[in-house]
Design a protein around this motif. Structure first.
Motif, PDB file in Angstrom:
ATOM      1  N   ALA A 195       0.855  -1.102   0.042  1.00  0.00           N
ATOM      2  CA  ALA A 195      -0.027   0.020  -0.113  1.00  0.00           C
ATOM      3  C   ALA A 195       0.992   1.272   0.056  1.00  0.00           C
ATOM      4  N   GLN A 196       0.201   2.355  -0.341  1.00  0.00           N
ATOM      5  CA  GLN A 196       1.007   3.664  -0.616  1.00  0.00           C
ATOM      6  C   GLN A 196      -0.171   4.568  -0.042  1.00  0.00           C
ATOM      7  N   LEU A 197       0.275   5.255   1.158  1.00  0.00           N
ATOM      8  CA  LEU A 197      -0.583   6.257   1.781  1.00  0.00           C
ATOM      9  C   LEU A 197      -0.213   7.672   1.713  1.00  0.00           C
ATOM     10  N   ASP A 198      -0.927   8.612   1.680  1.00  0.00           N
ATOM     11  CA  ASP A 198      -0.949  10.029   1.735  1.00  0.00           C
ATOM     12  C   ASP A 198      -0.463  10.248   3.109  1.00  0.00           C
ATOM     13  N   GLU A 199       0.941  10.750   3.376  1.00  0.00           N
ATOM     14  CA  GLU A 199       1.301  11.018   4.691  1.00  0.00           C
ATOM     15  C   GLU A 199       0.767  11.922   5.452  1.00  0.00           C
ATOM     16  N   ALA A 200      -0.014  12.889   4.835  1.00  0.00           N
ATOM     17  CA  ALA A 200      -0.725  14.133   5.475  1.00  0.00           C
ATOM     18  C   ALA A 200      -2.032  13.565   6.074  1.00  0.00           C
ATOM     19  N   THR A 201      -2.618  12.433   5.304  1.00  0.00           N
ATOM     20  CA  THR A 201      -3.955  12.276   5.609  1.00  0.00           C
ATOM     21  C   THR A 201      -3.936  10.644   6.244  1.00  0.00           C
ATOM     22  N   GLY A 202      -3.017   9.833   5.982  1.00  0.00           N
ATOM     23  CA  GLY A 202      -3.115   8.734   6.293  1.00  0.00           C
ATOM     24  C   GLY A 202      -4.160   7.595   5.490  1.00  0.00           C
ATOM     25  N   LEU A 203      -4.696   8.083   4.441  1.00  0.00           N
ATOM     26  CA  LEU A 203      -5.674   7.521   3.384  1.00  0.00           C
ATOM     27  C   LEU A 203      -4.853   6.880   2.548  1.00  0.00           C
ATOM     28  N   PRO A 204      -5.307   5.620   1.827  1.00  0.00           N
ATOM     29  CA  PRO A 204      -4.674   5.078   0.625  1.00  0.00           C
ATOM     30  C   PRO A 204      -4.708   5.661  -0.557  1.00  0.00           C
ATOM     31  N   VAL A 205      -3.742   5.632  -1.297  1.00  0.00           N
ATOM     32  CA  VAL A 205      -3.538   6.261  -2.655  1.00  0.00           C
ATOM     33  C   VAL A 205      -3.528   4.970  -3.655  1.00  0.00           C
ATOM     34  N   LYS A 206      -2.858   4.100  -3.276  1.00  0.00           N
ATOM     35  CA  LYS A 206      -2.700   2.856  -4.041  1.00  0.00           C
ATOM     36  C   LYS A 206      -2.661   1.374  -3.120  1.00  0.00           C
ATOM     37  N   LEU A 207      -3.107   0.384  -3.855  1.00  0.00           N
ATOM     38  CA  LEU A 207      -3.033  -0.838  -3.067  1.00  0.00           C
ATOM     39  C   LEU A 207      -2.866  -1.787  -4.088  1.00  0.00           C
ATOM     40  N   GLU A 208      -1.921  -2.831  -3.948  1.00  0.00           N
ATOM     41  CA  GLU A 208      -1.830  -3.930  -4.847  1.00  0.00           C
ATOM     42  C   GLU A 208      -1.841  -5.228  -4.053  1.00  0.00           C
ATOM     43  N   ALA A 209      -1.919  -6.410  -4.395  1.00  0.00           N
ATOM     44  CA  ALA A 209      -2.119  -7.739  -3.580  1.00  0.00           C
ATOM     45  C   ALA A 209      -1.695  -8.658  -4.702  1.00  0.00           C
ATOM     46  N   TYR A 210      -0.938  -9.639  -4.155  1.00  0.00           N
ATOM     47  CA  TYR A 210      -0.342 -10.838  -4.852  1.00  0.00           C
ATOM     48  C   TYR A 210      -0.487 -11.938  -3.918  1.00  0.00           C
ATOM     49  N   SER A 211      -0.998 -13.182  -4.405  1.00  0.00           N
ATOM     50  CA  SER A 211      -1.140 -14.325  -3.885  1.00  0.00           C
ATOM     51  C   SER A 211       0.096 -14.942  -4.178  1.00  0.00           C
ATOM     52  N   GLU A 212       0.667 -15.897  -2.967  1.00  0.00           N
ATOM     53  CA  GLU A 212       1.894 -16.593  -3.187  1.00  0.00           C
ATOM     54  C   GLU A 212       1.650 -18.017  -2.772  1.00  0.00           C
ATOM     55  N   TYR A 213       1.935 -18.724  -3.486  1.00  0.00           N
ATOM     56  CA  TYR A 213       1.834 -20.299  -3.161  1.00  0.00           C
ATOM     57  C   TYR A 213       3.154 -21.078  -3.853  1.00  0.00           C
ATOM     58  N   LYS A 214       3.545 -21.894  -3.041  1.00  0.00           N
ATOM     59  CA  LYS A 214       4.832 -22.515  -3.313  1.00  0.00           C
ATOM     60  C   LYS A 214       5.915 -21.440  -4.226  1.00  0.00           C
ATOM     61  N   GLY A 215       6.235 -20.565  -3.371  1.00  0.00           N
ATOM     62  CA  GLY A 215       6.813 -19.449  -4.025  1.00  0.00           C
ATOM     63  C   GLY A 215       6.719 -18.796  -5.327  1.00  0.00           C
ATOM     64  N   ILE A 216       5.481 -19.065  -5.982  1.00  0.00           N
ATOM     65  CA  ILE A 216       5.003 -18.301  -6.985  1.00  0.00           C
ATOM     66  C   ILE A 216       3.917 -17.255  -6.707  1.00  0.00           C
ATOM     67  N   LYS A 217       4.285 -15.938  -7.068  1.00  0.00           N
ATOM     68  CA  LYS A 217       3.520 -14.946  -6.899  1.00  0.00           C
ATOM     69  C   LYS A 217       2.530 -14.595  -8.157  1.00  0.00           C
ATOM     70  N   THR A 218       1.219 -14.172  -7.932  1.00  0.00           N
ATOM     71  CA  THR A 218       0.443 -14.211  -8.840  1.00  0.00           C
ATOM     72  C   THR A 218      -0.326 -12.738  -8.373  1.00  0.00           C
ATOM     73  N   GLN A 219      -0.478 -11.883  -9.253  1.00  0.00           N
ATOM     74  CA  GLN A 219      -1.160 -10.578  -8.941  1.00  0.00           C
ATOM     75  C   GLN A 219      -2.887 -10.778  -8.845  1.00  0.00           C
ATOM     76  N   GLN A 220      -3.476 -10.436  -7.868  1.00  0.00           N
ATOM     77  CA  GLN A 220      -4.727 -10.626  -7.487  1.00  0.00           C
ATOM     78  C   GLN A 220      -5.451  -9.255  -7.808  1.00  0.00           C
ATOM     79  N   TYR A 221      -5.072  -8.192  -7.361  1.00  0.00           N
ATOM     80  CA  TYR A 221      -5.815  -6.957  -7.785  1.00  0.00           C
ATOM     81  C   TYR A 221      -4.972  -5.799  -7.546  1.00  0.00           C
ATOM     82  N   SER A 222      -5.268  -4.634  -8.036  1.00  0.00           N
ATOM     83  CA  SER A 222      -4.565  -3.369  -8.026  1.00  0.00           C
ATOM     84  C   SER A 222      -5.657  -2.169  -8.175  1.00  0.00           C
ATOM     85  N   VAL A 223      -5.546  -1.460  -7.092  1.00  0.00           N
ATOM     86  CA  VAL A 223      -6.592  -0.331  -6.912  1.00  0.00           C
ATOM     87  C   VAL A 223      -5.839   0.999  -6.664  1.00  0.00           C
ATOM     88  N   ALA A 224      -6.522   1.959  -7.241  1.00  0.00           N
ATOM     89  CA  ALA A 224      -6.099   3.562  -6.992  1.00  0.00           C
ATOM     90  C   ALA A 224      -7.143   4.009  -6.507  1.00  0.00           C
TER      91      ALA A 224
END
Length: 257
Positions: A195-224
């Protein structure tokens, strides 16, 4: 923290459309109430002035190729507790149109309004919620909720970076930190969140998530995210829209009870 497609939990079979269809939603689905409202020039820490203003959030989810997948807009009035969410809906016949959902009357009334392709309200339906239903339907996230989610113990601070507009952003990383990412007991899948947060407000600017299974990462979602305060009480006004009352909460979009 409920992510972008949280609205589908309110209507379990709500079908979200393709990238092309969602390009329609990059502008507010209402056709303009919020565009005429008074907006703050920037989002600062809450004070007496902002605490009474409507909280606006736009969440844009992206596909792996960087194209827009979905856009959802929400408004929360911290004083009246009125809430609204706008998104796109796809009917069984393939028709795509904007809809608005509301919680009104201090969370006791659920309202859904269908709109034409230009955002004009066509018709609506409403239902009086029981105390138990109020808890299951209220999935809106206030600014305070969002900030609290990223202030929880378990997030790792990865330093600061500067955005193109000069804002200072806090970089965070975590595993299975967000409610929708928590895996069943015994699962070998780990969800890594960044995640990336606005330092001044503490609110999210960007969020990404990846699943990891047996060492393999797969992107799950990306949100602005976009957050700001607006001054327009008419955002929650459904006066004059033909309404039908339901005796049962309409969980399945497009099905009459």
């Amino acid at each position: 923290m409920k992510r972008l497609l949280i609205a589908s939990t309110m209507m379990a079979s709500l079908a979200l459309t393709s990238t092309a269809a969602f390009a329609m939603a990059t502008e507010p689905a209402t056709g303009g109430p919020q565009s005429t409202s008074k907006e703050t020039g920037g989002l600062q820490s809450a004070n007496k002035e902002t605490q009474s203003r409507i909280e606006y959030t736009k969440e844009i989810s992206y596909l792996d190729d960087g194209s827009v997948n979905a856009v959802v807009e929400t408004w929360v009035d911290p004083v009246t507790h009125d809430k609204r969410i706008d998104m796109m809906a796809k009917e069984e016949d393939g028709t795509i149109h904007p809809i608005s959902q509301y919680l009104k009357e201090n969370g006791t009334k659920w309202v859904e309004v269908a709109r034409d392709k230009n955002g004009k309200a066509i018709s609506g339906k409403y239902y009086k919620l029981s105390e138990k239903e109020k808890l299951s339907v209220d999935t809106w996230t206030s600014f305070a909720d969002s900030k609290a989610e990223f202030a929880k113990t378990g997030w790792k601070h990865e330093g600061l970076l500067e955005a193109q507009d000069g804002k200072k952003l806090i970089k965070l990383s975590g595993q299975n930190m967000l409610e929708d990412d928590i895996q069943p007991e015994g699962s070998k899948v780990v969800i890594n969140e960044y995640a990336q947060l606005d330092e001044a407000t503490g609110l999210p600017v960007k969020l990404e998530a990846y699943s990891e299974y047996k060492g393999i990462k797969t992107q799950q979602y990306s949100v602005a995210y976009e957050h700001k305060y607006v001054d327009d009480k008419s955002l929650f006004d459904t006066t004059g829209i033909p309404m039908k009352q339901y005796s049962k909460l309409q969980w399945i979009h497009g099905v009459e009870y």
